[in-house]
Design an enzyme around this catalytic site. Sequence first.
Site, PDB file in Angstrom:
ATOM      1  N   GLY A 138       0.872  -1.183   0.000  1.00 49.17           N
ATOM      2  CA  GLY A 138       0.000   0.000   0.000  1.00 49.17           C
ATOM      3  C   GLY A 138       0.901   1.223   0.000  1.00 49.17           C
TER       4      GLY A 138
ATOM      5  N   GLY B 236       0.491   4.303   0.858  1.00 46.39           N
ATOM      6  CA  GLY B 236       0.493   5.125   2.076  1.00 46.39           C
ATOM      7  C   GLY B 236       1.333   4.500   3.166  1.00 46.39           C
TER       8      GLY B 236
ATOM      9  CD  GLU C 183      -2.263   2.416  -3.678  1.00 46.71           C
ATOM     10  OE1 GLU C 183      -1.741   1.763  -4.588  1.00 46.71           O
ATOM     11  OE2 GLU C 183      -2.014   2.207  -2.466  1.00 46.71           O
TER      12      GLU C 183
ATOM     13  N   GLY D 258      13.412   7.074 -12.259  1.00 44.98           N
ATOM     14  CA  GLY D 258      14.233   5.885 -12.037  1.00 44.98           C
ATOM     15  C   GLY D 258      15.723   6.190 -12.014  1.00 44.98           C
TER      16      GLY D 258
ATOM     17  CG  ASP E  53       5.444   3.496  -2.127  1.00 45.07           C
ATOM     18  OD1 ASP E  53       4.835   4.442  -2.658  1.00 45.07           O
ATOM     19  OD2 ASP E  53       5.084   2.318  -2.237  1.00 45.07           O
TER      20      ASP E  53
ATOM     21  N   GLY F 289      10.239  -7.130  -2.576  1.00 47.40           N
ATOM     22  CA  GLY F 289       9.166  -6.733  -1.663  1.00 47.40           C
ATOM     23  C   GLY F 289       9.259  -5.253  -1.357  1.00 47.40           C
TER      24      GLY F 289
HETATM   25  O1  RIB Z   1       4.032   1.443  -4.601  1.00 47.87           O
HETATM   26  C1  RIB Z   1       3.971   0.066  -4.385  1.00 47.87           C
HETATM   27  C2  RIB Z   1       2.640  -0.308  -3.815  1.00 47.87           C
HETATM   28  O2  RIB Z   1       1.628  -0.048  -4.759  1.00 47.87           O
HETATM   29  C3  RIB Z   1       2.491  -1.770  -3.467  1.00 47.87           C
HETATM   30  O3  RIB Z   1       2.913  -2.050  -2.157  1.00 47.87           O
HETATM   31  C4  RIB Z   1       1.011  -2.048  -3.731  1.00 47.87           C
HETATM   32  O4  RIB Z   1       0.294  -2.356  -2.594  1.00 47.87           O
HETATM   33  C5  RIB Z   1       0.492  -0.765  -4.389  1.00 47.87           C
HETATM   34  O5  RIB Z   1      -0.189   0.006  -3.515  1.00 47.87           O
END
Ligand code: RIB
Length: 295
Positions: A39, A41, A136, A212, A243, A278
Amino acid sequence: MGGVLVIGSYNRDTVLRLARFPAPGETLTALGMAEFHGGKGSNQAVAAARAGGRVGMIAAIGADAAGQAARALWAAEGIDAQAVQIASAPTGAATILLDAAGENQIIIIPGANAKLALRSSFKPPADIAVALAQLETPQAATAALFRALPVVRRILNVAPAAPILPELLAATDMLVLNETEAAILAQREAEPADLALALAAETMRDVIVTAGAIGAFWARPDGEVIDAAPPCVTVVDSTGAGDAFLGAFAAFSAEGFTPEKTLRLAVTAGALACTQRGAVPSLPYRAAILALPGH
Ligand code: RIB
């Protein structure tokens, strides 16, 4: 030092490792499968905490095992989750296809994320320097929460790419998006710096476009651009790289670092996040980000 408040999603990620992506109508056998916290966030909150930020999270999760796992993650990472909401829907989920080059394709099932709302009981936390949100969770709720916060800088990560509600843009100080999302928003292909400049001029907001291995470009509405290049890394899985960038950017910016240094540290965090599989396992810690030459 002010804190970082993240308004956003939590997903349970199921990652399918493939030699290559399937063509339409094709069936492929996966090389492996693994589950991770995810996710955008939650990933960004963890990234900000690992970069040294004091972090709070506003999210909506279900009353289920995945929701409990999310709470355990936030507790382990030292993230204040008191404002997290329990929704009448299952915790969000994502299926991620990962190819041999470390590129991904992601499908999201929003679930509880779609129920995030500004509740009447909400009390803005004290001393927040940066608020960070993505797309999201519902845009109207994010706009209302942004408006309710006495913060210095409100950053919107325009991911997944979608048109931004005028009320949300009005409550936002800065947009951050990758080059693909920027091309969608600008409705044309161009160099990342040009996309950043065009979107900054159009929205009258600071805009950062990440690209990137090329780096990131921070454009201001007056036409000024600063950029930063990442260190060279071997890409294993790019999931969560954006993220890592956002979380580190928010934490270092809340700490009061200069724009140039904040951008440099954030691209470094994004690059380091590509070196492991991951989203959450790959989010780098402060010491690793600061250890690279030039910092
Ligand atoms: O940015 C990566 C994320 O996008 C993943 O963890 C997935 O859950 C989506 O939200």
